[in-house]
Structure formats: C-alpha cells, structure tokens
Scaffold this active site. Structure first.
Site, PDB file in Angstrom:
ATOM      1  N   SER A 250       0.831  -1.203   0.000  1.00 27.24           N
ATOM      2  CA  SER A 250       0.000   0.000   0.000  1.00 27.24           C
ATOM      3  C   SER A 250       0.860   1.245   0.000  1.00 27.24           C
ATOM      4  O   SER A 250       1.957   1.264   0.585  1.00 27.24           O
ATOM      5  CB  SER A 250      -0.898   0.027   1.241  1.00 27.24           C
ATOM      6  OG  SER A 250      -1.610   1.251   1.339  1.00 27.24           O
TER       7      SER A 250
ATOM      8  N   TYR B 101      -3.142  -1.410   9.905  1.00 26.31           N
ATOM      9  CA  TYR B 101      -3.017  -1.450   8.446  1.00 26.31           C
ATOM     10  C   TYR B 101      -1.644  -0.944   8.018  1.00 26.31           C
ATOM     11  O   TYR B 101      -0.959  -1.586   7.223  1.00 26.31           O
ATOM     12  CB  TYR B 101      -4.128  -0.619   7.813  1.00 26.31           C
ATOM     13  CG  TYR B 101      -4.111  -0.616   6.300  1.00 26.31           C
ATOM     14  CD1 TYR B 101      -4.670  -1.673   5.592  1.00 26.31           C
ATOM     15  CD2 TYR B 101      -3.532   0.426   5.592  1.00 26.31           C
ATOM     16  CE1 TYR B 101      -4.657  -1.682   4.200  1.00 26.31           C
ATOM     17  CE2 TYR B 101      -3.520   0.429   4.207  1.00 26.31           C
ATOM     18  CZ  TYR B 101      -4.080  -0.627   3.519  1.00 26.31           C
ATOM     19  OH  TYR B 101      -4.057  -0.638   2.145  1.00 26.31           O
TER      20      TYR B 101
END
Length: 258
Positions: A152, A166
């Site tokens: 990401s 995350y």
C-alpha cells in the site's frame, strides 16, 4: 527478442486471493485477458462465483471462483489442497486479500488490531507456504514463478487516518518481500510487492465529486488509478519481462508517495 512473448502470460496458471472485487478483481481480469488461467478466491461463494463468471465473460478467458477463508490456517490449507487437485503447477500467486480498521489511538483495541494483522500479514506468508510445492513446480531458471503481494501507499507515506494495524501490516509486507526474494530465488520464484495508491474498491470508496477532486489534487498524475494500471504492473511482474525483478516494491500510485 519477441516483445509479445516478453510480456505474455499465455498458458500460465494464477491464483488471486480476494479476487472477487476491487484491486484483486482488476488484476485477475488483466491476467485472464492476457491468457492466464486464473483462480480467484473470496469468503462468500455466491460473490466469488459471480465475479469469476463476469471475468470469464468479459475477457473470453478462464476464471474459476473458489470459496475460501484465508484468514485462518485451515482455510488456507483447504484452498491449497483444492487447487492441487486441479493443477500440477502454479505460476502466479497474488496475495491481495486484506482489511482495515480505523480508530483513535486511545480507543484502538486488540479486536481492531488482530484481524488486520492476521489477514494482511500472517495470511500472505502462510498462503505462500502452502502453495510453495505448486510454485516450485511452476518455476524455471528462465521463467520463474511469481509471487506478488499487495502492499500500500500507506506504507510509503503516512496518511491522515488512524489505521495503525493497516500501516504496520503493509509496511511489514513490503519488507518481507526482500527476505522472501532472497530465499526463494534458488527455487526459481520471484517475490515482489505492488503498492497501490487510490483505486476505488470496497475499502476505498469515493463518495462525492468533492472527494474525488480532493484526491485528484493530491496525486501528481491528477487522477485515481484505473484497472489497467494494476493489471499492467501485475502482467509485467508475472511475465518474462519481469523475470529478473525480485525483492522490489513497485508503487502504482500516480506519484502520491513523492
């Protein structure tokens, strides 16, 4: 040198986790359109079967949907065993299944943390481990098998949201690729990461024109990502063109992390 052959995945067999929607579906569609036989998995059987049918109809290729819960080791083992009954080798493994939890730091709980780290970090390792026999069977010195983990931009640049698990899990996925690349090279398997920026998905929903404009203003390329951006990168990594690329994190984010 034949450029068409260089970027071909014709006849390759791929598994894309979380392939029924969003980033995973974009990549699965691209691989199927380029000639690979693609398996996708998701927890909900109706959803994954519908997605597989849509991909097959859209591309004219082969996409097979399998219901699987890759957040648990028994679920991972069952998925790998099922694919092993159908295929003698696997050439492309895309670990895309993931989740996110957002909460203020004072309220961020173990219940927020554990499912994110389990699915985003623990699961990709054990999915790889259980598919290793098939990947080893699929790789050769000239044409290695390809592991593609989805990271990401959130592990390249800290955003405004409080999604600590995350960020941590995706940062670890980026670093783990280097260790995997060093070990798996001898098995003729490459290990790389695609780090997406803004792509519309179940986890990244653009709810208004104002929000879209805000995102576009943040991104040097001036737009959100498209399915072609992800598919093209995955095809490159999985083809002969990417055979000497391993241990790399490839940002596909329009310059957002600059």
């Amino acid at each position: 040198m034949n450029v068409a052959d260089l970027f071909s995945v014709e006849g390759r067999v791929a598994m894309v986790t979380g392939g029924s929607a969003g980033i995973g579906k974009h990549i699965a569609t691209g691989l199927a359109m380029a000639g690979a036989k693609v398996y996708i998995c998701a927890r909900t059987e109706a959803k994954v079967l519908t997605a597989a049918r849509e991909i097959s109809e859209t591309t004219g290729g082969a996409c097979i949907g399998l219901a699987a819960d890759v957040s648990t080791l028994p679920g991972i083992e069952a998925l790998a065993a099922r694919v092993a009954t159908k295929e003698a080798a696997l050439h492309i493994l895309v670990n895309n299944a993931g989740t996110m939890a957002e909460a203020p730091i004072d309220d961020y709980s173990e219940e927020d943390w554990d499912p994110v780290v389990d699915l985003n970090l623990k699961a990709p390792f054990f999915i790889l481990q259980k598919f290793l026999p098939l990947l080893r069977a699929g790789g050769t010195a000239d044409r290695p098998a390809s592991l593609i983990n989805i990271g990401s931009v959130g592990a390249l640049k800290v955003g405004p949201k409080e999604n600590y698990a995350y960020q941590a899990s995706k940062g670890a996925i980026h670093w783990m690729a280097k260790g995997l690349a060093k070990r798996l090279g001898r098995d003729h398997i490459t290990a790389n990461v695609i780090a997406p920026g803004f792509f519309e998905s179940e986890m990244t929903v653009i709810t208004s024109d104002e929000m879209r404009k805000m995102i576009e203003d943040m991104v040097p390329r001036g737009r959100v990502g498209t399915p072609e951006d992800l598919a093209g990168t995955a095809i490159y990594l999985a083809s002969r063109a990417g055979a000497y690329v391993t241990g790399s994190i490839i940002p596909v984010e329009g310059g957002l992390s600059i």
